[in-house]
Design an enzyme around this catalytic site. Structure first.
Site, PDB file in Angstrom:
ATOM      1  CG  ASP A  16     -74.296   6.720 -54.216  1.00 26.82           C
ATOM      2  OD1 ASP A  16     -73.460   6.704 -53.281  1.00 26.82           O
ATOM      3  OD2 ASP A  16     -73.970   6.728 -55.410  1.00 26.82           O
ATOM      4  CB  CYS A  73     -72.147   9.697 -54.556  1.00 23.24           C
ATOM      5  SG  CYS A  73     -71.336  10.859 -55.663  1.00 23.24           S
ATOM      6  CB  THR A  75     -66.578  10.506 -57.737  1.00 22.40           C
ATOM      7  OG1 THR A  75     -67.883  10.888 -58.205  1.00 22.40           O
ATOM      8  CG2 THR A  75     -66.126   9.239 -58.445  1.00 22.40           C
ATOM      9  CG  HIS A 106     -62.508  32.451 -50.244  1.00 18.60           C
ATOM     10  ND1 HIS A 106     -61.388  32.493 -51.035  1.00 18.60           N
ATOM     11  CD2 HIS A 106     -62.160  33.061 -49.070  1.00 18.60           C
ATOM     12  CE1 HIS A 106     -60.390  33.090 -50.393  1.00 18.60           C
ATOM     13  NE2 HIS A 106     -60.836  33.437 -49.174  1.00 18.60           N
ATOM     14  CG  HIS A 141     -64.974  35.915 -50.617  1.00 20.08           C
ATOM     15  ND1 HIS A 141     -64.265  35.500 -51.716  1.00 20.08           N
ATOM     16  CD2 HIS A 141     -64.058  36.257 -49.665  1.00 20.08           C
ATOM     17  CE1 HIS A 141     -62.969  35.554 -51.448  1.00 20.08           C
ATOM     18  NE2 HIS A 141     -62.818  36.028 -50.212  1.00 20.08           N
TER      19      HIS A 141
HETATM   20  C1  RB5 Z   1     -71.787   4.583 -58.049  1.00 16.24           C
HETATM   21  O1  RB5 Z   1     -71.135   3.476 -58.564  1.00 16.24           O
HETATM   22  C2  RB5 Z   1     -71.063   5.866 -58.440  1.00 16.24           C
HETATM   23  O2  RB5 Z   1     -71.136   6.052 -59.819  1.00 16.24           O
HETATM   24  C3  RB5 Z   1     -71.628   7.047 -57.707  1.00 16.24           C
HETATM   25  O3  RB5 Z   1     -71.559   6.822 -56.352  1.00 16.24           O
HETATM   26  C4  RB5 Z   1     -70.921   8.368 -57.932  1.00 16.24           C
HETATM   27  O4  RB5 Z   1     -69.542   8.238 -57.797  1.00 16.24           O
HETATM   28  C5  RB5 Z   1     -71.294   9.116 -59.132  1.00 16.24           C
HETATM   29  O5  RB5 Z   1     -70.888  10.260 -59.346  1.00 16.24           O
END
Ligand code: RB5
Length: 151
Positions: A16, A73, A75, A106, A141
């Protein structure tokens, strides 16, 4: 078996807006190494929804058109949650090279998920290289990953 040496399929890559910068960095690395890829977007850093890129990418990996996948993304969680809804996907959220090693050895992970807002380019590089160069160990595994799908 190294994925670098044996991959004949393009790597599927998608993010994203929050993963866009790190995606563009990985594209430069893949181009330098001559590794083919298919970019599923995002194509700008404008705000966007990770699921819009994650589902088509997961389908391409499931169908065998691409292997492996890389999703990014902010996180790494939202985009890995999305691709992991697909029964044929084993996406691993990796934040250091040790986790990346075990994700392949694994879990036979077929998608590497990265938290773009929490990794430097140097950290992304070592995770990427470890993921692409680590073979699946198989054995016990294999039995375990066969029990993952719920469908
Ligand atoms: C975007 O702000 C953020 O929420 C997205 O990139 C991600 O971290 C969501 O899990």
């Amino acid at each position: 078996m190294s994925l670098f040496d044996h991959s004949v399929k393009p790597i599927a890559i998608g993010s994203d807006h929050a993963g866009f910068e790190r995606k563009q960095y990985i594209l430069r690395v893949l181009e330098e190494k001559g590794i083919p890829y298919r970019d599923f977007g995002a194509f700008t850093s404008e705000s966007s929804d990770y699921a819009d890129y994650a589902h088509p990418l997961a389908e391409a990996v499931e169908k065998g058109e691409c292997y492996p996948g890389i999703t990014i993304c902010g996180t790494g969680n939202g985009i890995s949650m999305t691709v992991n809804k697909h029964q044929g996907i084993r996406a691993a959220l990796c934040w250091n090279k040790e986790i990346a090693y075990y994700a392949r050895a694994h879990n036979d992970a077929n998608i590497l998920s990265l938290p773009g807002r929490f990794l430097s380019e140097e950290e992304v590089y070592e995770i990427l290289v470890t993921f692409l160069n680590t073979p699946f160990e198989g054995g016990r595994h294999e039995r375990r990953i066969k029990k993952i799908p719920c469908g």
